[in-house]
Design a protein around this motif. Sequence first.
Motif, PDB file in Angstrom:
ATOM      1  N   GLY A  17     -46.446  -0.805 -14.423  1.00 60.54           N
ATOM      2  CA  GLY A  17     -45.840  -1.262 -15.469  1.00 60.54           C
ATOM      3  C   GLY A  17     -44.643  -0.280 -16.137  1.00 60.54           C
ATOM      4  O   GLY A  17     -43.546  -1.004 -16.512  1.00 60.54           O
ATOM      5  N   LEU A  18     -44.828   0.838 -16.197  1.00 64.73           N
ATOM      6  CA  LEU A  18     -43.406   1.861 -16.463  1.00 64.73           C
ATOM      7  C   LEU A  18     -42.404   1.275 -15.436  1.00 64.73           C
ATOM      8  O   LEU A  18     -41.336   1.395 -15.954  1.00 64.73           O
ATOM      9  CB  LEU A  18     -43.811   3.132 -16.369  1.00 64.73           C
ATOM     10  N   GLY A  22     -38.695   0.066 -16.841  1.00 66.37           N
ATOM     11  CA  GLY A  22     -37.680   0.534 -16.367  1.00 66.37           C
ATOM     12  C   GLY A  22     -36.449  -0.371 -15.526  1.00 66.37           C
ATOM     13  O   GLY A  22     -35.221  -0.243 -15.843  1.00 66.37           O
ATOM     14  N   THR A  23     -37.010  -1.176 -15.043  1.00 68.65           N
ATOM     15  CA  THR A  23     -36.083  -2.309 -14.255  1.00 68.65           C
ATOM     16  C   THR A  23     -35.368  -3.034 -15.221  1.00 68.65           C
ATOM     17  O   THR A  23     -34.172  -3.432 -15.235  1.00 68.65           O
ATOM     18  CB  THR A  23     -37.082  -2.914 -13.162  1.00 68.65           C
ATOM     19  N   PRO A  31     -27.278   1.617 -16.298  1.00 69.07           N
ATOM     20  CA  PRO A  31     -27.860   3.012 -15.727  1.00 69.07           C
ATOM     21  C   PRO A  31     -27.710   3.793 -17.160  1.00 69.07           C
ATOM     22  O   PRO A  31     -27.037   3.711 -18.183  1.00 69.07           O
ATOM     23  CB  PRO A  31     -26.891   3.507 -14.781  1.00 69.07           C
ATOM     24  N   ILE A  32     -28.532   5.042 -17.173  1.00 66.19           N
ATOM     25  CA  ILE A  32     -28.733   6.043 -18.044  1.00 66.19           C
ATOM     26  C   ILE A  32     -27.219   6.944 -18.078  1.00 66.19           C
ATOM     27  O   ILE A  32     -27.048   7.439 -16.801  1.00 66.19           O
ATOM     28  CB  ILE A  32     -29.815   7.034 -17.540  1.00 66.19           C
ATOM     29  N   ASN A  33     -26.756   7.072 -19.104  1.00 60.56           N
ATOM     30  CA  ASN A  33     -25.496   8.040 -19.063  1.00 60.56           C
ATOM     31  C   ASN A  33     -25.935   9.268 -19.930  1.00 60.56           C
ATOM     32  O   ASN A  33     -26.020   9.649 -20.691  1.00 60.56           O
ATOM     33  CB  ASN A  33     -24.500   7.287 -20.317  1.00 60.56           C
ATOM     34  N   TRP A  34     -25.999  10.228 -18.968  1.00 60.26           N
ATOM     35  CA  TRP A  34     -26.484  11.461 -19.068  1.00 60.26           C
ATOM     36  C   TRP A  34     -25.636  12.346 -19.853  1.00 60.26           C
ATOM     37  O   TRP A  34     -25.932  13.337 -20.236  1.00 60.26           O
ATOM     38  CB  TRP A  34     -27.125  12.231 -17.729  1.00 60.26           C
ATOM     39  N   SER A  99     -29.640   8.054 -12.585  1.00 56.97           N
ATOM     40  CA  SER A  99     -28.829   7.171 -13.489  1.00 56.97           C
ATOM     41  C   SER A  99     -29.872   5.887 -13.583  1.00 56.97           C
ATOM     42  O   SER A  99     -29.676   4.973 -14.569  1.00 56.97           O
ATOM     43  CB  SER A  99     -27.638   6.935 -13.045  1.00 56.97           C
ATOM     44  N   ALA A 100     -30.915   5.874 -12.857  1.00 56.44           N
ATOM     45  CA  ALA A 100     -31.980   4.757 -12.485  1.00 56.44           C
ATOM     46  C   ALA A 100     -32.996   4.955 -13.605  1.00 56.44           C
ATOM     47  O   ALA A 100     -33.768   5.848 -13.369  1.00 56.44           O
ATOM     48  CB  ALA A 100     -32.394   4.544 -11.172  1.00 56.44           C
ATOM     49  N   TRP A 101     -33.250   3.795 -14.538  1.00 50.27           N
ATOM     50  CA  TRP A 101     -34.145   3.949 -15.595  1.00 50.27           C
ATOM     51  C   TRP A 101     -35.723   4.041 -14.977  1.00 50.27           C
ATOM     52  O   TRP A 101     -36.424   4.727 -15.428  1.00 50.27           O
ATOM     53  CB  TRP A 101     -33.998   2.724 -16.576  1.00 50.27           C
TER      54      TRP A 101
END
Length: 403
Positions: A17-18, A22-23, A31-34, A99-101
């Motif tokens: 589920g998580l 995330g997908t 993508p996540i911008n760190w 960068s992948a949720w």
Amino acid sequence: MWTKPWKYKEGTAVCLGLGLVGTMLQYSIGPINWDLFAAPVNVLFLAIYVAVLVAAYILRGKLYAVRWAMTYHAAIPAIAIAGLATVVYGITCDRNTLSAWPFVIIYFWLTAILGLTSLQHLHKLFGRNGWNGKTVMREIPFLLNHLGLFIAIVCATLGSADMQKLKMTVQKEQPEWRAVEETSEMEGKVVELDVAIQLNHFAIEEYPPKLVVISNETGKVLPMSKPESFVVEDSVASGELLGHKIRVEKMYQYCAQFIGTDTVNYVPWSYSGATTAALVSIDGKPAQWVSNGSYMFPYRPLRIDKETSLVMPECEPKRFTSNVNVYTEKGQQLKDVEIEVNKPLEVEGWKIYQLSYDETKGRWSDVSVLELVRDPWLPWVYIGIYMLLVGAVWMFVYSPRKS
């Protein structure tokens, strides 16, 4: 399913589920911008995260999900799916798995389990009547394992926002304090640093020159049985290549090309741009020169017949180093220090690596390319890893046996 007590099915369902959440985030917001989590944001996030875990542990009596999260039924599916996600995203992500949720959320769940379990072992160790020999020997290795892995994963993840990886091109006798970003969305951005580097001398130690046979049509090295090449280690040597008898009558490691009226000759010359050349006879024919060339002198092959030629490839570098001076804003000066591949120089929190050089000039390069890396969270990652190792050794050495 979802009837108490929860088992492995529920643990697997939570992870999947998580991953689905995330997908959805990956395709909806990107993508996540760190870069947004750079200090002090990541420090604040860590403080809030730890506070939430502590609050959840305190309320565990009222929250069944928290008590279940500290069991193997939650931990084992989380570890398995996190490992699978590491393999999948490590292969499919072009640049940065962080960068992948889905990857980050699954690891977020795994660290939550580790954090809660660490609090449980701390409570057992320091709780009422907890600090005794038997409890210490039982709880400390588990605490080191869980807390060490928690620290390593969390600090490596949040610390990625503060890590800098820069490339600096340094020219001889010209101090340089600017570098170019290699990571994050700021790739290519010029950054002014708190350190300046001046190249004094660049040196390459090379393997001895070789002679190989190539196809005149394709220019490729022809496959040969051993020896695959003729190594010219002495000024006078002989051997065999592809059935041809090779004799080196003269060899200069450093020389210059001299063109006469109707001949080409090489003479010793040890200045910038010098090339390597050998006077070679093939199958008893009159000797002729073959050279690997340089940025000043052309490459020179020796024709054997219509199909093949004898050539001297560029010498392979065995070791290359930069002798530099380093200056810092604090007034620190390091003079005549060596930077070598896999032997970085550490100064002001930077690790400075030898990366490359001007390959067109080769051993005569007056340019050195350095890589500068700074990761302020790395010591904490190492602490977590050391804790994990100590806990593993402790568990191996101390294994309670039934009396």
